[in-house]
Design an enzyme around this catalytic site. Structure first.
Site, PDB file in Angstrom:
ATOM      1  NE  ARG A 249      -4.641   3.111   0.015  1.00  0.00           N
ATOM      2  CZ  ARG A 249      -5.716   2.450   0.383  1.00  0.00           C
ATOM      3  NH1 ARG A 249      -6.908   2.852  -0.030  1.00  0.00           N
ATOM      4  NH2 ARG A 249      -5.614   1.389   1.151  1.00  0.00           N
TER       5      ARG A 249
ATOM      6  CG  ASP B 196      -2.018   1.032   1.174  1.00  0.00           C
ATOM      7  OD1 ASP B 196      -1.903   1.987   0.383  1.00  0.00           O
ATOM      8  OD2 ASP B 196      -3.004   0.887   1.930  1.00  0.00           O
TER       9      ASP B 196
END
Length: 386
Positions: free
Chosen positions: A320, A318
């Site tokens: 983000r 991930d």
């Protein structure tokens, strides 16, 4: 875990130049051109995106730098290739690869791109080197990530004796020059410079009293959107959903994920509650971009799960960041939220950005035969709560 960086604060007067230099370098990299990176420790190098490698571009890179390039990749990609053991070291750190006999374009692509032929022969003649985490190799991979390219770059130390005046040397060759520190600071700087640029009333099917506010970073890059439903009151915990854009799920109705259901379900839930905000972040594919997400889909069709596919590409599971979300909430006067999510990491990440999460509100939807494995992976390996 969501991607995080521990960065020093940049003086506000430096922000416009910092964003502009990185933005220019990103476009050059995406066009397959060479970029000059200068680091605080005096190191300087010519850099090119690995996926843009060709016999001619490698020759040009070597001649310009007057040195042979290395291939810089993430530790995550090196682990996948079996070039280093898994360790407690940050998987996002960078390693440099050199090959006996030198790099050629086909070897570069096989080492960097998991959708090409397996690099069996190349691995036998590969040497792995640690690099300075503040130096050009690390910055080059960071720049490739910002450009939403494969996180791998060709890096050649500049040995040309005429390059003492690096800025002049780069200008005479029409090459973009960027400071490594500006690359490392980019995500924080871009988030901190978000400003409202447009606002309109947009009645929605499940929330007629809705405004959409567009926020743009100072570099003129991709806008993030705040979909404000009703009139959330500052000082009170607002019902909030942080939603990363998903072209395939949100717009096309893809059955491979639950993003479309989450988007429409969040609007319905916030509308039913009376007020709240849906933050629509320009972070496609968990921050790796649409092209890399499609690459990950191909890897999933070959048997990998969604997290392993990202890691096979060299990304963290991930990538983000939630600084833009926190900045937008603060601009809206909302420092306390009830967060619509099944992801505890998202709660922790937003809290780390200075927003108080008073409650996690469950946000799950039925699976289908195309996304059952995807949702299982999110639960079993991503820690999501269903």
């Amino acid at each position: 875990m969501p991607h995080r960086q521990h960065l020093l604060t940049m003086p506000a007067t430096r922000q416009p130049a910092s964003l502009l230099s990185v933005d220019r370098a990103v476009f050059e990299l995406r066009r397959g051109r060479v970029v000059v990176i200068a680091a605080a420790n005096g190191a300087r190098a010519l850099v090119m995106a690995a996926e843009g490698a060709s016999p001619q571009s490698l020759t040009d890179l070597t001649n310009l730098a007057a040195s042979l390039p290395d291939l810089s990749i993430t530790r995550r990609r090196a682990e996948v290739l079996g070039l280093t053991d898994k360790s407690d070291a940050d998987a996002g750190t960078v390693l440099a690869l050199s090959l006996s006999g030198g790099l050629d374009a086909e070897a570069v692509l096989r080492l960097a791109d998991p959708l090409t032929e397996a690099p069996t022969a190349e691995l036998e003649r590969t040497t792995v080197h640690d690099v300075d985490k503040h130096g050009p190799h690390t910055a080059a991979v960071g720049l490739a990530k910002i450009a939403r390219l494969l996180p791998a770059a060709l890096v050649a130390t500049i040995e040309d004796p005429d390059s003492k005046d690096l800025a002049g040397w780069a200008a005479r060759r029409n090459l973009a020059l960027v400071d490594a520190g500006d690359i490392f600071q980019y995500e924080r700087t871009a988030a901190r410079t978000l400003t409202r640029v447009s606002e309109a009333r947009v009645p929605l099917e499940d929330a007629e009293h809705t405004r959409i506010i567009a926020y743009r970073p100072q570099d003129g890059g991709l806008e993030h959107l705040a979909i404000v439903i009703g009139e959330p009151q500052p000082g009170e915990p607002a019902l909030v959903r942080i939603h990363s854009e998903c072209f395939t799920g949100d717009l096309l109705g893809s059955l491979r994920c639950d993003c479309g259901d989450q988007l429409r379900g969040a609007i319905q839930a916030i509308g039913a509650s009376g007020s709240g905000v849906l933050l629509y972040l320009a972070q496609e594919g968990r921050g790796i971009g649409l092209v890399n997400k499609l690459r990950a889909y191909t890897l999933q069709d070959r048997g990998l799960d969604t997290l392993d596919a990202n890691e096979m590409l060299g990304y963290d599971a991930d990538e983000r960041v939630y600084l833009p979300a926190a900045q937008m909430l603060q601009d809206l006067g909302l420092n306390q939220v009830r967060l619509l999510t099944n992801n505890p990491d998202k709660v922790a990440a937003l809290s780390g950005c200075g927003i108080t999460v008073s409650e996690r509100v469950a946000h799950a939807f039925p699976s289908n035969k195309h996304n059952e494995q995807y949702l299982h992976t999110k639960k079993a390996k991503g820690g999501h709560l269903f």
